[in-house]
Scaffold this active site. Sequence first.
Site, short mmCIF file in Angstrom:
data_model
loop_
_atom_site.label_atom_id
_atom_site.label_comp_id
_atom_site.label_asym_id
_atom_site.label_seq_id
_atom_site.Cartn_x
_atom_site.Cartn_y
_atom_site.Cartn_z
CD GLU A 43 -2.50 -2.67 -3.57
OE1 GLU A 43 -3.70 -2.77 -3.24
OE2 GLU A 43 -1.73 -1.85 -3.05
CG HIS B 107 -5.54 -2.71 0.35
ND1 HIS B 107 -4.71 -2.38 -0.71
CD2 HIS B 107 -5.21 -1.89 1.36
CE1 HIS B 107 -3.92 -1.37 -0.35
NE2 HIS B 107 -4.22 -1.05 0.90
CB SER C 24 -0.96 -0.04 1.20
OG SER C 24 -1.96 0.94 1.09
#
Length: 303
Positions: free
Chosen positions: A206, A276, A115
Site C-alpha cells: 500500500e 490509508h 505506514s
Amino acid sequence: MKPKALISPPPLKKGDKVGIVSLSSVLDEKRLLEGKEIIENDLGFEAVYSKNILNVHHNFAGTDEEKILAFQEMLDNPEIKGIIAGRGGYGASKIIDKVNWETFKQNPKWLVGFSDLTVVHQKLQSFGIQSIHGPMMVTLKDDKKSTTSLKNALTGKNLKYKEKGHHFNREGECQGQVVGGNLCLLAHNIGSTSDISFDNKILFLEDVGEFLYNIDRMMVQLRRAGKLKNLAGLIVGQFSDLKETTVPFGKTAFEIIEEHVSEFSYPVTYDFPIGHENENRAIRCGEIMKLEVLKDMVKLSSI
C-alpha cells in the site's frame, strides 16, 4: 514444504495495559484522545502513554533520543502487554537500529501500526516474531469493521476477510506467511539490517501521497532485488492521493504494479482494504493465511 508461522506473542485479555507510542511524526492530541476512548471503551484495554507521546521536535514526536527512551520503556515493561503506534509519518527508520530488542525477543508482545511502522514490522519479522499491520490511534475511529478486526487480531481470534474483487485480479489460491506494508518503506528496507526474504510468502503493498513515477521506481527496486519473483501471492492494497508530474506518467498505480508482476503466475488481488483509506483491515504479519482470488471476490483467512 508446509509454510511455518513466525512466533506469535500472547493474545491480549480484557483490561490489559496497552502502551501508546509515538515513533514518527508529531501526534495530534484531539485524535489521540479519540483513539484512547476507543481503546478503553470498545476494545476493553487500558491505554498507557509513552513519555514522549505529545513531544514536538520540528516535524517529529520528540528527538530521536526521546523517542528511543520512551519506546524502550514500553518494550521492557512487563506490565505492558501490547503496543500501538499513535500515528505514522516519518521517523521510525531513524531509530529502529538503536533500540535494544533483547528483552522483547525473550518476552514478545504485539506491536501495532502501519505506514511508517512498516520498518518496525520488518525488524520484528527479521527476529522471527509476528506483529500487526492495522489501525493506529489516529485512525481507530475511521471504520468500525477495521477496528473490530484489530481487536480480533490482538485477542487471538482467527481473521477471515471476504472482500470485493477487481477486474485486474489474477485468479488462484495460495498459502503462506503474510508480510508487507508501505511500498516506500519496503523498498527502503532492502539491504538494511532487517531485510527479509519474501520467497513463498503472501506480500501486501500500500502507499499514499507518492508520484506515480515513484511507484514505478519502487516496484522496479523490488523486482531487481528479487522480491517479486518467488511470491506465493500478492495483495495490492490502497494507493491513495497519488500525484502526477507535469507530463503525465501514463499509467495508474494498479497498471504499474500489474506490469511488474505480469511475468509471474501467482494469484494477485487489487484494491484490498489495507492502507490509508478509512477501511484498513488488521493483518498479523508472519501468520500463515490462505488467499483465494476470484474476479468478483477475494478471501483471506487464518489457517
